[in-house]
Design an enzyme around this catalytic site. Structure first.
Site, PDB file in Angstrom:
ATOM      1  N   GLY A 153      19.983  12.193 -27.981  1.00 52.62           N
ATOM      2  CA  GLY A 153      20.791  13.163 -28.727  1.00 52.62           C
ATOM      3  C   GLY A 153      22.089  13.427 -27.978  1.00 52.62           C
ATOM      4  O   GLY A 153      22.472  12.662 -27.094  1.00 52.62           O
ATOM      5  N   LEU A 176      25.475  23.043 -29.526  1.00 51.16           N
ATOM      6  CA  LEU A 176      26.162  21.754 -29.377  1.00 51.16           C
ATOM      7  C   LEU A 176      26.933  21.738 -28.073  1.00 51.16           C
ATOM      8  O   LEU A 176      26.961  20.739 -27.349  1.00 51.16           O
ATOM      9  CB  LEU A 176      27.106  21.533 -30.565  1.00 51.16           C
ATOM     10  CG  LEU A 176      26.425  21.422 -31.931  1.00 51.16           C
ATOM     11  CD1 LEU A 176      27.449  21.279 -33.041  1.00 51.16           C
ATOM     12  CD2 LEU A 176      25.481  20.228 -31.948  1.00 51.16           C
ATOM     13  N   HIS A 183      13.609  27.580 -35.436  1.00 52.83           N
ATOM     14  CA  HIS A 183      14.875  26.865 -35.486  1.00 52.83           C
ATOM     15  C   HIS A 183      15.288  26.272 -34.139  1.00 52.83           C
ATOM     16  O   HIS A 183      15.888  25.216 -34.080  1.00 52.83           O
ATOM     17  CB  HIS A 183      15.936  27.851 -35.972  1.00 52.83           C
ATOM     18  CG  HIS A 183      17.288  27.248 -36.180  1.00 52.83           C
ATOM     19  ND1 HIS A 183      17.481  26.106 -36.921  1.00 52.83           N
ATOM     20  CD2 HIS A 183      18.512  27.626 -35.742  1.00 52.83           C
ATOM     21  CE1 HIS A 183      18.770  25.817 -36.933  1.00 52.83           C
ATOM     22  NE2 HIS A 183      19.415  26.698 -36.215  1.00 52.83           N
ATOM     23  N   ARG A 191      19.975  32.551 -28.853  1.00 50.82           N
ATOM     24  CA  ARG A 191      21.137  31.667 -28.793  1.00 50.82           C
ATOM     25  C   ARG A 191      22.174  32.079 -29.834  1.00 50.82           C
ATOM     26  O   ARG A 191      21.830  32.382 -30.974  1.00 50.82           O
ATOM     27  CB  ARG A 191      20.725  30.221 -29.049  1.00 50.82           C
ATOM     28  CG  ARG A 191      21.887  29.255 -29.090  1.00 50.82           C
ATOM     29  CD  ARG A 191      21.432  27.833 -29.291  1.00 50.82           C
ATOM     30  NE  ARG A 191      20.820  27.590 -30.589  1.00 50.82           N
ATOM     31  CZ  ARG A 191      21.492  27.437 -31.717  1.00 50.82           C
ATOM     32  NH1 ARG A 191      22.801  27.534 -31.726  1.00 50.82           N
ATOM     33  NH2 ARG A 191      20.848  27.203 -32.851  1.00 50.82           N
ATOM     34  N   ARG A 197      20.963  38.483 -38.014  1.00 48.33           N
ATOM     35  CA  ARG A 197      19.935  37.468 -38.256  1.00 48.33           C
ATOM     36  C   ARG A 197      18.524  37.912 -37.908  1.00 48.33           C
ATOM     37  O   ARG A 197      17.597  37.721 -38.680  1.00 48.33           O
ATOM     38  CB  ARG A 197      20.241  36.219 -37.420  1.00 48.33           C
ATOM     39  CG  ARG A 197      21.048  35.210 -38.149  1.00 48.33           C
ATOM     40  CD  ARG A 197      21.143  33.949 -37.325  1.00 48.33           C
ATOM     41  NE  ARG A 197      22.206  33.113 -37.875  1.00 48.33           N
ATOM     42  CZ  ARG A 197      22.499  31.911 -37.404  1.00 48.33           C
ATOM     43  NH1 ARG A 197      21.820  31.402 -36.397  1.00 48.33           N
ATOM     44  NH2 ARG A 197      23.465  31.213 -37.950  1.00 48.33           N
TER      45      ARG A 197
END
Lengths: 676, 286, 280
Positions: free
Chosen positions: A12, A420, A366, A414, A298
């Site tokens: 990745g 990324l 997630h 996070r 969230r």
């Protein structure tokens, strides 16, 4: 001495970045991946990648603010030096990705465009359409393909990492791996092994993660003595599309554009949603949070959706947990213009037009904030020492962990568009560190003296494989056990955590582990046997699952994504000024007490059977002192005021606010003495 | 042919394919002229004969033009085309899209045209004009067309329904193959690149192929009308009159190869014979 | 909406199976209990869990490739009801509406079968290497950002950059043929890959790789080796093999304008050829 090599496991963003950086440093690299690297899970990231940029800088932003947002968002559970280093690097990383040809969205003048993401006030997020992760992954994939064409990187796609090879001195000298097609087991000599193997979402059965995200590489390493940290911190995204095979992400922008979340007031109302009159609909977010409505943060949205389905039994469907995310009140033209892309995804996978019928969504696992424990070397300025062999090294010398599979950057939660960044940063940063590490060795794992070690380890793995294939028929079915494990973990260890449920889950998971040891295979062949590979992965899910449950059970507090209602700290309700003050003081006392006890990294070590034991180490918070996260809390203003007064009085004006150099936190944080 | 020197064809694959595209266009342009000329038969045998005389009036350079612009291009186009078609893996059943059908039909028409053009050239032209060969070919139905009896011989040659059907197919195949070829050439050479431009170009090309097909079919129909009954007699009379006039005026060389056999004993014979005798040796290799 | 269609208890899935390269293939039928909103991946997961055919005989689980299950990784391509597509976004309700009897799964036909529905698509990645599908930067040190890019160019490049090398375009291409090299007993992966690359020389690159050449030639730095990429495109097996059937663009799950890329590559190679002839 034979040529020294580095084995990078995982293709990745992190693994590719490490491979290409090492190749540039003229280190021989073997890159191993389960899937062709272009198919890695990094491709699934949609939103973008954060960094300070020229525009936000002129609005008062700086690397420090990015650092602060990340630490604050993570509820101060991260060691701060690595985060500081990452946010310092961020602008350079975006520049590099831009040079590599990533098609970032552009302003009219041709500059990179930025959008705003959660947890910050600045437009810090560079993006390439709705597929930023895919675009970044491809840019690195292309560079590594170039390295491969130049003979600098050997790629081994379709190999599953079976475990590190550790010599008598405790140093990692390579790894064993198995080819998914030919089933060949091979020992790869390596002077450093870099794990860049991502998260472990499959422990939860279904998640937003890819099928390769089993966590097995991490698990196989911890079973050889590596440590696993903060396993209990798992990010759950509030809105995902439940599917029989996977939970697919539904972007937050659906609510941002006016989407309303509701359930029928009558449980499992069988009427079509549009036939349910307005007064029989329960817009629970709007009713409970009149100020924020559907755009609550969230974690709150996640908890409320979870609560309304699980505890109040108001799920839209009887056999499946879900609530409506309704966009049907918005005109078709407006929806197509603003949300066309994501609505298309829903339509494609559900076969239902969300412009006509409300979407059915539910929170989904997630991201794993926790991961392999990894070390770092701090500089006096509070960053990371470049080229230091300790950076990102696990407690096993020569074994490194980067990307989602390490634990260092995101603390308890996070921030969007930071993943990324952490992957690419760690990949690039670890290159010189590994180079200096192997240069100091003076020998190579390919030297004849290690032949015996490598061969012995390979034979051991071949033996294990053979034993698995020879299991008697009529035992347990690995696929069904995986389903049970997923259900158990999802029930007990996702959004809301209660100690009784966690205890029960721990028992149940141990029982499943025992049953899994009695799995029998429906395929005992020696060619592309996915059945046996799946069973191996399943067996390796249990150590991490147990560490996760144990960590969650032990941590009696709320922090970031870890929410235990029994240990929640309600805000200040009183209207009377004196009483408010008193309650705020109490709140702050409790907060300080909580941090004294729990502002610590959970470190799990494992015995030979994969049973975890927990210990705790202090967190280096020397750069930004912890402060309460008060977003949306009742009476947040008075708590903030009291907290500020305290921190001013606490800091001695004769000393700098920062703790000096490599302070106490630094020396006590390492669970094993650094040997390199 | 590729077997003798494979490396050459492999090395120059790109150039060969581009030449294939070019030669298709060159030959296609010729076919357009050819079919338009044929269609002039609708304006009467005299008009048609006049056009034929005009072409044959080019004189000694005609074979050069024929070889450079017709025979070599079509031979190259045909053989490369066969090689291309040999590599196709048609899949229209599973992917029944318009462009995919055109792809397959392009190759089917190409194959049909390969055989049809060979047949057509034999049938009308005879391939070679050696006397010994014509004696063989003519009884087999070859070399039916006599340029100086253009309408009547063409008409006669197309009286057979099967032959006329094959010609109709050939004309339609050519019309499609040429215009669809222009469309694909437009992509190959990068003239129309975006979907809208390609679809517009496609509409124009399809319209072109319909028009060309109609022109070709009408020529066949016209020829068949001329080739029977009173019309045939009238056409013969016209052609003979025109021939005699031209020979007398010295506009054409008398040439039995370019006239109908059974007309040899007719009115043109007296003036023509001596010239034919002297010219035969040099002219027969055409 | 689809769930309210006539109630069905179960449906059949017919799968073309093959136990290894060069082995005979055979059909096996599986009976799956019907649920609304299934996709082909979840059907294959159910088959793996039960490993029994419709007749009830025990069999090995069907092997197949997948990873992201949301159509960005490109792994799960297969031929479903005769048409190539991603199995994650192939919905059972729609497939049954298309052909009510049963669902038919086959491996891609243009790539060597590894086992069952797993094929070896490494040729596509080697094709990317042939056309140097990368930006040739000097190094990975900090040298500031890339060049400014007009919005229009970004919007042109972005869709091309979404290509996930799934292979749909070449599977549907009537000009793309299969190249199969059988592995020798005990042959190393390196030597096997070497022989594969040799066998693929002169074979068609396919739409995906052609489109990638345009992606990189359009980039300011990437374009610095544009001529080398055009050389690769005009070499044997290059763009000239394209037969303009345009199936590639019709089956592309990401709706990438492949035929536009091909036509643009056609234009560029034309000029490139002329330049090479006259500019030396």
């Amino acid at each position: 001495m034979a040529e020294q090599r580095v084995l990078v496991v995982g293709g990745g963003l992190a693994g590719l970045a490490a491979a290409m950086k090492l190749a540039e440093l003229d280190v021989a690299v073997d890159l191993m991946s389960l899937v062709p690297v272009k198919r890695s899970h990094s491709a699934c990231a949609q939103g973008g990648i954060n960094s300070v940029n020229d525009t936000t800088r002129q609005q008062g932003d700086s690397e420090y603010h990015h650092f602060d947002d990340t630490v604050y968002g993570g509820d101060f559970l991260q060691h701060q030096p690595p985060v500081k280093e990452m946010t310092d690097w961020a602008p350079r990383i975006i520049d590099l990705m831009d040079r590599l040809g990533v098609p970032f969205n552009r302003t009219k003048e041709g500059f990179r465009d930025q959008r705003r993401f959660g947890g910050t006030l600045y437009k810090r997020t560079a993006f390439a359409g709705a597929t930023t992760g895919q675009q970044l992954l491809y840019a690195l994939d292309e560079q590594v393909r170039r390295c491969h064409a130049n003979g600098k990187v050997n790629t081994f796609e379709g190999w599953d990492f079976l475990g590190p090879i550790i010599d008598d001195d405790g140093r990692c000298r390579g790894a064993t791996a198995q080819n998914l097609v030919t089933m060949e087991i091979r020992a790869f000599p390596a002077d450093a092994v870099v794990l860049a193997t991502g998260g472990c979402g499959l422990i939860f059965g279904r998640s937003t993660m890819s099928m390769a995200c089993t966590g097995s590489a991490a698990s196989r390493s911890v079973q050889y003595g590596a440590h696993y940290a903060n396993g209990e911190f798992i990010q759950v995204h509030p809105t995902a599309i439940p599917g029989a095979d996977k939970l697919r992400l539904m972007s937050e922008s659906a609510r941002g554009e006016g989407g309303r979340v509701w359930v029928p007031r009558r449980p499992q109302d069988s009427r079509a949603p549009r036939d349910i009159p307005e007064e029989e609909r329960y817009y629970f977010l709007e009713e409970r949070y009149p100020k924020y409505g559907n755009l609550v943060p969230r974690d709150i949205a996640t908890r409320e959706i979870f609560n309304v389905c699980v505890n109040e039994g108001l799920s839209v469907e009887a056999d499946k947990q879900c609530v409506y995310l309704d966009l049907t009140h918005i005109s078709r033209e407006e929806l197509d213009r603003k949300l066309g892309g994501i609505l298309h995804i829903y339509e494609k996978f559900q076969g239902v037009d969300p412009r006509i019928e409300p979407m059915k969504i539910f929170p989904a696992v997630h991201y794993s904030m926790g991961g392999m424990w990894a070390d770092y070397e701090r500089t006096a300025e509070g960053g990371l020492a470049p080229d230091a062999p300790r950076n990102h090294q696990t407690n096993i010398p020569g074994l490194y962990a980067i990307g989602e599979c390490d634990y260092q950057y995101h603390g308890a939660n996070r921030l969007g568009a930071n993943s990324l960044l952490s992957c690419i940063f760690t990949g690039l940063f670890v290159g010189p560190c590994i180079q200096s590490s192997i240069e100091s060795l003076g020998e190579s794992a390919s030297d004849a003296k290690f032949d015996l070690l490598l061969r012995a380890e390979r034979s051991r793995k071949e033996m294990e494989h053979k034993q698995l294939l020879e299991r008697p028929a009529g035992g347990e079915n690995p696929y069904l056990i995986h389903q049970e494990l997923g259900q158990e973990m999802t029930k007990a260890a996702t959004v809301v955590r209660r100690n009784d449920q966690l205890t029960a889950a721990l028992d149940k998971v141990s029982e499943l582990h025992e049953r899994a040891r009695n799995c029998s295979l429906s395929d005992t062949g020696m060619w592309t046997n996915q059945n046996v590979m799946f069973t191996k992965n399943l067996l390796d899910m249990f150590p991490l699952a147990k560490a996760l449950l144990k960590g969650a059970l032990a941590r009696d507090e709320c922090r970031g994504a870890h929410y235990k209602p029994d240990f929640d700290m309600p805000g200040v309700e009183s209207q009377d000024p004196g009483e408010r003050r008193r309650q705020a003081e109490m709140w702050c006392d409790k907060f300080e007490e909580k941090n004294r006890k729990w502002l610590k990294t959970t470190v799990a070590s494992f015995d030979a059977h994969g049973e975890p034991t927990l210990s705790y180490e202090d967190v280096d918070t020397s750069l930004i002192p912890p402060r309460p996260r008060l977003y949306g809390i009742v009476g947040g203003d008075i708590i903030e005021q009291v907290w500020k007064e305290r921190s001013i009085s606490q800091s001695d004006p004769t000393k700098p606010a920062e703790q000096s150099g490599n302070g106490a936190a630094e020396t006590s944080r390492s669970p094993v003495p650094a040997t390199s | 042919m590729a077997a003798t020197e494979p490396s050459f064809f492999v090395r120059h694959e790109f150039l060969i394919r581009r030449l294939h595209s070019l030669t298709g266009i060159v030959f296609g342009a010729y076919v357009c002229v050819h079919l338009l000329t044929n269609a002039s038969i609708l304006a009467g045998s005299e008009a048609f004969q006049n056009n034929v005389y005009r072409i044959h009036g080019i004189g000694a350079i005609l074979p050069v033009i024929e070889w450079v612009f017709i025979f070599l291009p079509i031979l190259f186009h045909a053989f490369v085309g066969i090689a291309i078609t040999a590599g196709m893996i048609p899949n229209n059943q599973n992917y029944p899209y318009g462009a995919n059908w055109r792809y397959t039909v392009q190759r089917i028409t190409g194959l049909y045209l390969f055989f049809f053009v060979f047949y057509h050239v034999f049938h009308m032209h005879g391939w070679f004009h050696f006397d010994w060969w014509l004696k063989i070919a003519e009884p087999w139905g070859g070399a039916q067309f006599k340029p100086y009896n253009a309408a009547s011989t063409a008409g006669l040659a197309l009286q057979n329904t099967l032959v006329a059907f094959l010609y109709a197919l050939g004309v339609l195949a050519a019309a499609f193959h040429f215009f669809n070829g222009i469309w694909t050439a437009g992509i190959t050479w990068g003239i129309w690149t975006r979907p809208l431009a390609q679809s517009r170009a496609l509409n124009v090309c399809l319209a072109g192929s319909v028009v060309l097909g109609c022109i070709g079919l009408s020529a066949i129909w016209g020829a068949r009308q001329v080739g029977r009954g009173e019309a045939l007699e009238a056409a013969r009379a016209t052609e003979d009159r025109m021939y005699d006039f031209r020979v007398e005026a010295g506009l054409v060389q008398a040439d039995s190869h370019k006239r109908s056999e059974d007309e040899e004993s007719g009115s043109g014979e007296i003036a023509a014979t001596p010239v034919v005798e002297t010219r035969r040796s040099s002219d027969s290799g055409e | 909406m689809t769930a309210t269609a006539p109630k069905r208890e179960s449906f059949d899935v017919r799968i073309l199976r093959q136990s290894g390269p060069g082995e005979e293939s055979r059909w096996e039928t599986f009976r799956i209990p019907y649920e609304p909103n299934l996709n082909v991946i979840s059907v294959l997961q159910k088959i793996a869990a039960t490993a029994r055919t419709a007749e009830g005989t025990a069999t090995t689980p069907v092997a197949w490739d997948c990873n992201c299950l949301e159509e960005v990784c490109g792994a799960c391509t297969m031929v479903i009801n005769g048409r190539v597509r991603q199995s994650c976004s192939a919905l059972v309700d729609k497939l049954l509406a298309e052909s009510p009897g049963e669902i038919e799964l086959q491996p891609m036909s243009k790539f060597p079968v590894v086992r069952d529905l797993v094929v070896d698509r490494s040729r596509m990645f080697r094709a990317l290497e042939r056309v140097q599908a990368w930006v040739p930067v000097d190094d990975y040190y900090d040298r500031g950002g890339g060049p400014n890019v007009p919005q229009e160019l970004q919007e042109q490049r972005y869709p091309l950059s979404e290509c996930m090398t799934c292979g749909c375009c070449v599977e549907a291409c009537p000009q793309y043929g299969k190249v199969e090299v059988h592995r020798r007993p005990n042959e190393s992966q390196e030597s096997y890959e070497q022989r594969q690359a040799e066998a693929e020389e002169g074979q068609f690159l396919g739409a995906a790789a052609i489109s990638q050449t345009m992606l990189f030639n359009d980039h300011a730095t990437g374009g610095m080796i544009a001529a080398e990429r055009l050389d690769a495109l005009t070499a044997s097996g290059g763009i000239q093999e394209c037969g303009n059937a345009q199936n590639c663009v019709a089956v592309c799950p990401k709706e990438i304008p492949l035929t536009t890329s091909i036509a643009r590559a056609g234009r560029k190679t034309t000029w490139h050829m002329i330049k090479k002839w006259f500019d030396r």
